[in-house]
Design a protein around this motif. Sequence first.
Motif, PDB file in Angstrom:
ATOM      1  N   LEU A  65      -2.650   1.141   6.636  1.00  0.00           N
ATOM      2  CA  LEU A  65      -3.357  -0.080   6.233  1.00  0.00           C
ATOM      3  C   LEU A  65      -4.395   0.205   5.159  1.00  0.00           C
ATOM      4  O   LEU A  65      -4.551  -0.565   4.199  1.00  0.00           O
ATOM      5  N   PHE A  66      -5.116   1.314   5.300  1.00  0.00           N
ATOM      6  CA  PHE A  66      -6.139   1.668   4.314  1.00  0.00           C
ATOM      7  C   PHE A  66      -5.477   2.015   2.977  1.00  0.00           C
ATOM      8  O   PHE A  66      -5.950   1.594   1.915  1.00  0.00           O
ATOM      9  N   THR A  67      -4.382   2.757   3.023  1.00  0.00           N
ATOM     10  CA  THR A  67      -3.662   3.106   1.792  1.00  0.00           C
ATOM     11  C   THR A  67      -3.195   1.852   1.066  1.00  0.00           C
ATOM     12  O   THR A  67      -3.340   1.746  -0.162  1.00  0.00           O
ATOM     13  N   ASN A  68      -2.647   0.887   1.800  1.00  0.00           N
ATOM     14  CA  ASN A  68      -2.204  -0.362   1.175  1.00  0.00           C
ATOM     15  C   ASN A  68      -3.375  -1.097   0.524  1.00  0.00           C
ATOM     16  O   ASN A  68      -3.235  -1.651  -0.567  1.00  0.00           O
ATOM     17  N   ALA A  69      -4.528  -1.111   1.194  1.00  0.00           N
ATOM     18  CA  ALA A  69      -5.699  -1.791   0.625  1.00  0.00           C
ATOM     19  C   ALA A  69      -6.148  -1.100  -0.668  1.00  0.00           C
ATOM     20  O   ALA A  69      -6.533  -1.764  -1.628  1.00  0.00           O
ATOM     21  N   VAL A  70      -6.085   0.227  -0.700  1.00  0.00           N
ATOM     22  CA  VAL A  70      -6.464   0.965  -1.916  1.00  0.00           C
ATOM     23  C   VAL A  70      -5.469   0.686  -3.035  1.00  0.00           C
ATOM     24  O   VAL A  70      -5.863   0.395  -4.171  1.00  0.00           O
ATOM     25  N   ARG A 106       9.297  -4.250   4.646  1.00  0.00           N
ATOM     26  CA  ARG A 106      10.449  -4.349   3.757  1.00  0.00           C
ATOM     27  C   ARG A 106      11.349  -3.147   3.994  1.00  0.00           C
ATOM     28  O   ARG A 106      10.944  -2.178   4.619  1.00  0.00           O
ATOM     29  N   THR A 107      12.539  -3.214   3.493  1.00  0.00           N
ATOM     30  CA  THR A 107      13.470  -2.101   3.601  1.00  0.00           C
ATOM     31  C   THR A 107      13.404  -1.297   2.316  1.00  0.00           C
ATOM     32  O   THR A 107      13.710  -1.810   1.238  1.00  0.00           O
ATOM     33  N   ALA A 108      12.983  -0.052   2.446  1.00  0.00           N
ATOM     34  CA  ALA A 108      12.882   0.828   1.279  1.00  0.00           C
ATOM     35  C   ALA A 108      14.232   1.513   1.057  1.00  0.00           C
ATOM     36  O   ALA A 108      14.968   1.794   2.011  1.00  0.00           O
ATOM     37  N   GLU A 109      14.536   1.759  -0.190  1.00  0.00           N
ATOM     38  CA  GLU A 109      15.746   2.503  -0.521  1.00  0.00           C
ATOM     39  C   GLU A 109      15.571   3.961  -0.087  1.00  0.00           C
ATOM     40  O   GLU A 109      14.442   4.458   0.035  1.00  0.00           O
ATOM     41  N   VAL A 110      16.670   4.652   0.130  1.00  0.00           N
ATOM     42  CA  VAL A 110      16.645   6.028   0.623  1.00  0.00           C
ATOM     43  C   VAL A 110      15.806   6.938  -0.273  1.00  0.00           C
ATOM     44  O   VAL A 110      15.069   7.789   0.223  1.00  0.00           O
ATOM     45  N   ASP A 111      15.883   6.755  -1.581  1.00  0.00           N
ATOM     46  CA  ASP A 111      15.181   7.649  -2.500  1.00  0.00           C
ATOM     47  C   ASP A 111      13.760   7.191  -2.855  1.00  0.00           C
ATOM     48  O   ASP A 111      13.068   7.849  -3.616  1.00  0.00           O
ATOM     49  N   GLU A 113       9.794   6.720  -2.344  1.00  0.00           N
ATOM     50  CA  GLU A 113       8.726   7.422  -1.639  1.00  0.00           C
ATOM     51  C   GLU A 113       7.816   6.468  -0.877  1.00  0.00           C
ATOM     52  O   GLU A 113       7.153   6.872   0.062  1.00  0.00           O
ATOM     53  N   CYS A 114       7.758   5.224  -1.284  1.00  0.00           N
ATOM     54  CA  CYS A 114       6.865   4.238  -0.663  1.00  0.00           C
ATOM     55  C   CYS A 114       7.683   3.113  -0.053  1.00  0.00           C
ATOM     56  O   CYS A 114       8.880   3.021  -0.248  1.00  0.00           O
ATOM     57  N   GLY A 115       6.984   2.235   0.691  1.00  0.00           N
ATOM     58  CA  GLY A 115       7.632   1.029   1.181  1.00  0.00           C
ATOM     59  C   GLY A 115       7.950   1.017   2.656  1.00  0.00           C
ATOM     60  O   GLY A 115       8.556   0.073   3.154  1.00  0.00           O
ATOM     61  N   ARG A 116       7.532   2.072   3.386  1.00  0.00           N
ATOM     62  CA  ARG A 116       7.845   2.129   4.815  1.00  0.00           C
ATOM     63  C   ARG A 116       6.615   1.990   5.704  1.00  0.00           C
ATOM     64  O   ARG A 116       6.719   1.977   6.917  1.00  0.00           O
ATOM     65  N   GLY A 117       5.443   1.868   5.115  1.00  0.00           N
ATOM     66  CA  GLY A 117       4.198   1.870   5.873  1.00  0.00           C
ATOM     67  C   GLY A 117       4.080   0.757   6.889  1.00  0.00           C
ATOM     68  O   GLY A 117       3.767   0.994   8.057  1.00  0.00           O
ATOM     69  N   LEU A 118       4.319  -0.471   6.477  1.00  0.00           N
ATOM     70  CA  LEU A 118       4.186  -1.590   7.418  1.00  0.00           C
ATOM     71  C   LEU A 118       5.315  -1.611   8.442  1.00  0.00           C
ATOM     72  O   LEU A 118       5.126  -2.097   9.557  1.00  0.00           O
ATOM     73  N   LEU A 119       6.461  -1.040   8.096  1.00  0.00           N
ATOM     74  CA  LEU A 119       7.518  -0.886   9.084  1.00  0.00           C
ATOM     75  C   LEU A 119       7.052   0.077  10.179  1.00  0.00           C
ATOM     76  O   LEU A 119       7.228  -0.185  11.375  1.00  0.00           O
ATOM     77  N   LEU A 120       6.413   1.153   9.775  1.00  0.00           N
ATOM     78  CA  LEU A 120       5.851   2.101  10.731  1.00  0.00           C
ATOM     79  C   LEU A 120       4.784   1.426  11.602  1.00  0.00           C
ATOM     80  O   LEU A 120       4.768   1.589  12.822  1.00  0.00           O
ATOM     81  N   VAL A 121       3.902   0.646  10.983  1.00  0.00           N
ATOM     82  CA  VAL A 121       2.871  -0.083  11.732  1.00  0.00           C
ATOM     83  C   VAL A 121       3.532  -1.012  12.750  1.00  0.00           C
ATOM     84  O   VAL A 121       3.117  -1.083  13.906  1.00  0.00           O
ATOM     85  N   ALA A 125       2.583  -0.611  16.673  1.00  0.00           N
ATOM     86  CA  ALA A 125       1.691  -1.648  17.207  1.00  0.00           C
ATOM     87  C   ALA A 125       2.475  -2.658  18.036  1.00  0.00           C
ATOM     88  O   ALA A 125       3.650  -2.923  17.764  1.00  0.00           O
ATOM     89  N   GLN A 126       1.800  -3.230  19.038  1.00  0.00           N
ATOM     90  CA  GLN A 126       2.461  -4.295  19.800  1.00  0.00           C
ATOM     91  C   GLN A 126       2.438  -5.597  19.016  1.00  0.00           C
ATOM     92  O   GLN A 126       3.265  -6.476  19.234  1.00  0.00           O
ATOM     93  N   SER A 127       1.490  -5.723  18.073  1.00  0.00           N
ATOM     94  CA  SER A 127       1.470  -6.851  17.146  1.00  0.00           C
ATOM     95  C   SER A 127       0.614  -6.470  15.951  1.00  0.00           C
ATOM     96  O   SER A 127      -0.211  -5.563  16.031  1.00  0.00           O
TER      97      SER A 127
END
Length: 154
Positions: A65-70, A106-111, A113-121, A125-127
């Motif tokens: 979340l902090f990385t996205n805000a930066v 969002r769904t990040a392409e295999v190659d 490097e970014c785009g998976r952070g909120l999927l991980l969150v 997280a339960q919400s």
Amino acid sequence: MAASQDALRVARHDGPVHPGRHDVFRLPAQNASVADARGRVRARLRDWGVDLEVTDDAGLVVTELFTNAVRHTDSEKITCSLLALGRVLRVEVTDQGHGRTEPRTRTAEVDEECGRGLLLVSVLAQSWGVGPAEDGEGRVVWAELPCSPALRHP
């Protein structure tokens, strides 16, 4: 520094926040601050007696979340808030200026490097969600993680 309006509303809804179970800090909106935010969250949760798995998950969530805000806002400072609310640990990251798009998974392409952070969150997280900041100039991105109610008294 006061908690966000959304956090206070949650606190009233789920019961009172123990005075020692709330922490708020503000850091410069710089890449170097991400590690500082993660370290501060992990240290606070250790102080509160939160188990290692939840502490690790919260560290990852605040990192994303902090990385996205930066990266995606024009903020000078970013505020992070931790609230232990019964069986829930709420992590909030508040920026000072809206990004061009609403945070979403969002769904990040295999190659990519970014785009998976909120999927991980969303997995950890339960919400989670997004709302306007108190001042109306930025936004709050929050996540709630399941947490043991047996927190150590400060």
